[in-house]
Design an enzyme around this catalytic site. Structure first.
Site, PDB file in Angstrom:
ATOM      1  N   LYS A   9      33.592  18.951  15.140  1.00  0.00           N
ATOM      2  CA  LYS A   9      34.123  18.069  16.173  1.00  0.00           C
ATOM      3  C   LYS A   9      34.693  18.976  17.252  1.00  0.00           C
ATOM      4  O   LYS A   9      35.655  19.714  17.025  1.00  0.00           O
ATOM      5  CB  LYS A   9      35.198  17.134  15.619  1.00  0.00           C
ATOM      6  CG  LYS A   9      35.675  16.131  16.661  1.00  0.00           C
ATOM      7  CD  LYS A   9      36.560  15.085  16.036  1.00  0.00           C
ATOM      8  CE  LYS A   9      36.884  14.038  17.088  1.00  0.00           C
ATOM      9  NZ  LYS A   9      38.297  13.876  17.314  1.00  0.00           N
ATOM     10  N   THR A  11      36.542  18.685  19.795  1.00  0.00           N
ATOM     11  CA  THR A  11      37.944  18.588  20.205  1.00  0.00           C
ATOM     12  C   THR A  11      38.923  19.068  19.131  1.00  0.00           C
ATOM     13  O   THR A  11      40.127  19.106  19.375  1.00  0.00           O
ATOM     14  CB  THR A  11      38.307  17.136  20.591  1.00  0.00           C
ATOM     15  OG1 THR A  11      38.051  16.291  19.474  1.00  0.00           O
ATOM     16  CG2 THR A  11      37.504  16.686  21.807  1.00  0.00           C
ATOM     17  N   CYS A  12      38.424  19.464  17.986  1.00  0.00           N
ATOM     18  CA  CYS A  12      39.264  19.944  16.884  1.00  0.00           C
ATOM     19  C   CYS A  12      39.399  21.454  16.954  1.00  0.00           C
ATOM     20  O   CYS A  12      38.403  22.180  16.872  1.00  0.00           O
ATOM     21  CB  CYS A  12      38.643  19.523  15.551  1.00  0.00           C
ATOM     22  SG  CYS A  12      39.467  20.234  14.110  1.00  0.00           S
ATOM     23  N   SER A  13      40.614  21.948  17.099  1.00  0.00           N
ATOM     24  CA  SER A  13      40.822  23.395  17.226  1.00  0.00           C
ATOM     25  C   SER A  13      40.424  24.142  15.952  1.00  0.00           C
ATOM     26  O   SER A  13      39.887  25.249  16.026  1.00  0.00           O
ATOM     27  CB  SER A  13      42.275  23.698  17.597  1.00  0.00           C
ATOM     28  OG  SER A  13      43.167  23.231  16.602  1.00  0.00           O
TER      29      SER A  13
END
Length: 129
Positions: A9, A11-13
């Site tokens: 994903k 947007t997941c750091s």
């Protein structure tokens, strides 16, 4: 399976970090946006078996409809939990990395090194420079 696959994903750091570590180690992972391209129930069962987890072990609670769907109910079956993850792939914890020699849920993110020890050597060298 040639190249590793990462359920990712953007947007997941944590997911971005794991992807970067794999690429820095010279690997060319296949990036699967599992939200846009969710796994089927059969695929999810296969991945759970490879991970050695039950469905509860792969459910993400934070930032998901976990509570609204009543998924904390201990009486829910494995099939019900898998069906919820298929219907709402945001419930699948990330990142998952699948390789020919194993599979791992990278929580914490450094677990990727359990599957790819060479990646840790490369990462450690880059951190030192």
């Amino acid at each position: 399976m040639g190249n590793p696959v990462i359920w990712h994903k953007q947007t997941c750091s944590t997911s971005r970090w794991v992807l970067g570590v794999l690429r820095d180690a010279g690997l060319a992972p296949v990036v699967r946006d599992y939200i846009a391209d969710p796994p089927s129930g059969t695929e999810l069962r296969d991945v759970l078996a490879r991970l050695g987890l039950d469905a509860r072990g792969l459910i993400r609670r934070k930032g998901t409809p976990f509570a609204e769907l009543g998924l904390a109910d201990p009486g829910l079956s494995e099939d019900a939990l898998i069906a919820a993850m298929v219907a709402h792939p945001i419930l699948i914890e990330r990142p998952v990395v699948l390789a020919s020699h194993g599979a791992i849920l990278c929580r914490p993110k450094e677990r990727v090194f359990d599957l790819f020890p060479r990646a840790q050597q490369v990462w450690s060298q880059r951190q030192g420079s």
